[in-house]
Enzyme design. Structure first.
Site, PDB file in Angstrom:
ATOM      1  N   GLY A 153     -11.865 -25.621  76.270  1.00 16.02           N
ATOM      2  CA  GLY A 153     -12.787 -24.653  75.674  1.00 16.02           C
ATOM      3  C   GLY A 153     -13.240 -25.014  74.265  1.00 16.02           C
ATOM      4  O   GLY A 153     -13.805 -24.183  73.558  1.00 16.02           O
ATOM      5  N   HIS A 213      -1.123 -22.857  83.983  1.00 16.48           N
ATOM      6  CA  HIS A 213      -2.261 -23.148  83.102  1.00 16.48           C
ATOM      7  C   HIS A 213      -1.817 -22.935  81.652  1.00 16.48           C
ATOM      8  O   HIS A 213      -1.019 -22.033  81.373  1.00 16.48           O
ATOM      9  CB  HIS A 213      -3.449 -22.249  83.438  1.00 16.48           C
ATOM     10  CG  HIS A 213      -4.684 -22.653  82.688  1.00 16.48           C
ATOM     11  ND1 HIS A 213      -4.901 -22.274  81.388  1.00 16.48           N
ATOM     12  CD2 HIS A 213      -5.729 -23.431  83.043  1.00 16.48           C
ATOM     13  CE1 HIS A 213      -6.051 -22.807  80.972  1.00 16.48           C
ATOM     14  NE2 HIS A 213      -6.575 -23.503  81.957  1.00 16.48           N
ATOM     15  N   SER A 257     -13.077 -29.240  78.675  1.00 13.04           N
ATOM     16  CA  SER A 257     -14.469 -29.448  78.239  1.00 13.04           C
ATOM     17  C   SER A 257     -15.245 -30.417  79.134  1.00 13.04           C
ATOM     18  O   SER A 257     -16.074 -31.198  78.653  1.00 13.04           O
ATOM     19  CB  SER A 257     -14.516 -29.899  76.776  1.00 13.04           C
ATOM     20  OG  SER A 257     -14.025 -28.858  75.937  1.00 13.04           O
ATOM     21  N   LYS A 311     -11.198 -18.246  85.152  1.00 10.75           N
ATOM     22  CA  LYS A 311     -10.439 -17.430  84.193  1.00 10.75           C
ATOM     23  C   LYS A 311     -10.816 -15.951  84.381  1.00 10.75           C
ATOM     24  O   LYS A 311     -11.036 -15.524  85.502  1.00 10.75           O
ATOM     25  CB  LYS A 311     -10.673 -17.941  82.768  1.00 10.75           C
ATOM     26  CG  LYS A 311     -10.483 -19.468  82.680  1.00 10.75           C
ATOM     27  CD  LYS A 311     -10.470 -20.011  81.301  1.00 10.75           C
ATOM     28  CE  LYS A 311     -10.240 -21.530  81.384  1.00 10.75           C
ATOM     29  NZ  LYS A 311     -10.113 -22.155  80.083  1.00 10.75           N
ATOM     30  N   ASN A 371     -12.190 -23.172  87.467  1.00 10.14           N
ATOM     31  CA  ASN A 371     -11.271 -22.137  86.991  1.00 10.14           C
ATOM     32  C   ASN A 371     -12.098 -21.101  86.232  1.00 10.14           C
ATOM     33  O   ASN A 371     -12.483 -21.327  85.088  1.00 10.14           O
ATOM     34  CB  ASN A 371     -10.214 -22.778  86.084  1.00 10.14           C
ATOM     35  CG  ASN A 371      -9.318 -21.742  85.428  1.00 10.14           C
ATOM     36  OD1 ASN A 371      -9.302 -20.575  85.829  1.00 10.14           O
ATOM     37  ND2 ASN A 371      -8.566 -22.159  84.427  1.00 10.14           N
ATOM     38  N   GLU A 389      -4.478 -31.326  81.383  1.00 15.94           N
ATOM     39  CA  GLU A 389      -5.421 -30.625  80.513  1.00 15.94           C
ATOM     40  C   GLU A 389      -4.883 -30.606  79.081  1.00 15.94           C
ATOM     41  O   GLU A 389      -4.062 -29.739  78.736  1.00 15.94           O
ATOM     42  CB  GLU A 389      -5.623 -29.192  80.995  1.00 15.94           C
ATOM     43  CG  GLU A 389      -6.200 -29.091  82.388  1.00 15.94           C
ATOM     44  CD  GLU A 389      -6.868 -27.745  82.623  1.00 15.94           C
ATOM     45  OE1 GLU A 389      -8.061 -27.737  82.939  1.00 15.94           O
ATOM     46  OE2 GLU A 389      -6.208 -26.713  82.460  1.00 15.94           O
ATOM     47  N   GLU A 432      -3.121 -21.561  79.209  1.00 20.44           N
ATOM     48  CA  GLU A 432      -3.318 -20.200  78.684  1.00 20.44           C
ATOM     49  C   GLU A 432      -2.181 -19.281  79.125  1.00 20.44           C
ATOM     50  O   GLU A 432      -1.745 -18.409  78.377  1.00 20.44           O
ATOM     51  CB  GLU A 432      -4.692 -19.662  79.124  1.00 20.44           C
ATOM     52  CG  GLU A 432      -5.804 -20.316  78.319  1.00 20.44           C
ATOM     53  CD  GLU A 432      -7.142 -20.409  79.028  1.00 20.44           C
ATOM     54  OE1 GLU A 432      -7.342 -19.720  80.047  1.00 20.44           O
ATOM     55  OE2 GLU A 432      -7.987 -21.195  78.556  1.00 20.44           O
TER      56      GLU A 432
HETATM   57  P1  PGA Z   1     -12.806 -25.747  79.887  1.00 19.83           P
HETATM   58  O1  PGA Z   1     -11.457 -25.194  80.526  1.00 19.83           O
HETATM   59  O2  PGA Z   1     -13.493 -26.590  80.942  1.00 19.83           O
HETATM   60  O3  PGA Z   1     -13.608 -24.527  79.535  1.00 19.83           O
HETATM   61  O4  PGA Z   1     -12.439 -26.569  78.694  1.00 19.83           O
HETATM   62  C1  PGA Z   1     -10.675 -25.967  81.390  1.00 19.83           C
HETATM   63  C2  PGA Z   1      -9.482 -25.180  81.868  1.00 19.83           C
HETATM   64  O5  PGA Z   1      -8.934 -24.385  81.085  1.00 19.83           O
HETATM   65  O6  PGA Z   1      -9.047 -25.313  83.026  1.00 19.83           O
END
Ligand code: PGA
Length: 249
Positions: free
Chosen positions: A171, A93, A210, A11, A9, A165, A95
């Site tokens: 993140g 997601h 992460s 983003k 992903n 997630e 976000e």
């Molecule tokens: P990350 O994000 O691996 O940077 O923690 C995962 C995601 O948001 O799909």
């Protein structure tokens, strides 16, 4: 019995030129394996690069609207994605849920629209730290899964995947333990079984949050964890190839 999926992903990262450079480094580093699917979710603007240069690597969009067309400034429809060779679409997601007000109901409309166009929805679910600390994490995730899959029917459910997630792991550099990932991915599957029956055993449930080359091994070896959705660490071609290799192995 279930395929594993490793998904990137990106983003809001990578220009078209950067997407091209990623493919040039990633494709030769990727070793195809039976039962393992790799999917890249670039920003909308780089989807055409994928169409031209992904050489069979699957790719998808990070979001799309549920309507076919209309006065929805800034939105892109599922049909428009199909035209770009897209086969997968991320839905809900955290976000998007947290920063752009996406609801369970809106996510369901997107799931129905995606399936209607023959796209494979990857539905993201997960709890906040506060929800986990107050022991509300199982109920939160169950509600998200039910909203996504209740009454969907076997034939449509089989096209889906889920990504668990935990929001506190995205993140932050703080991944869930393999036991936490296993426990919640098994919970997702149990709730999914209540919604769509035994076909749930064939629906991949991924872990995300992460993920790195160093921590994916034990997580991906858990019985109910069928791969990973990777944000930050998927931006680096060699790093993402190492995640696929270590996770699939
Ligand atoms: P990350 O994000 O691996 O940077 O923690 C995962 C995601 O948001 O799909």
């Amino acid at each position: 019995m279930r395929k594993k999926i490793f998904a990137a992903n990106w983003k809001m990262h990578k220009t078209r030129a950067e997407a091209r450079a990623f493919l040039a480094a990633f494709l030769p580093a990727l070793k195809p394996r039976e039962g393992v699917e790799v999917v890249v979710f670039p920003p909308f603007t780089a989807l055409a690069v994928m169409q031209e240069e992904a050489k069979g690597l699957a790719y998808g969009a990070q979001d799309a609207h549920w309507e076919d067309k209309g006065a929805f400034t800034g939105e892109v429809s599922m049909g428009m994605l199909v035209e770009l060779g897209v086969k997968h679409v991320l839905i809900g997601h955290s976000e998007r849920r947290q920063m752009f007000g996406e609801t369970d109901e809106g996510c369901r409309k997107k799931i129905d629209a995606a399936l209607g166009k023959g796209l494979a929805p990857m539905v993201c679910v997960g709890e906040t730290l506060q929800e986990r600390d107050s022991h509300g994490h199982f109920a939160k995730v169950a509600k998200q899964v039910r909203a996504a899959a209740e009454g969907l029917g076997e034939a449509r459910a089989i096209a889906m995947s889920f990504a668990y997630e935990p929001i506190w792991a995205i993140g932050t550099g703080r991944n869930a333990t393999e036991a936490q990932a296993q426990e919640m991915c098994a919970h997702v599957r149990k709730v999914l079984r209540e919604c769509v029956g035994s076909v749930a055993d064939r629906v991949p449930v991924l872990y995300g949050g992460s993920v790195k080359p160093e921590n994916i091994g034990p997580i991906a070896r858990q019985a109910d964890v069928d791969g990973a959705l990777v944000g930050g660490a998927s931006l680096d071609a060699k790093g993402f190839a190492a995640i696929v290799a270590n996770g699939a192995g």
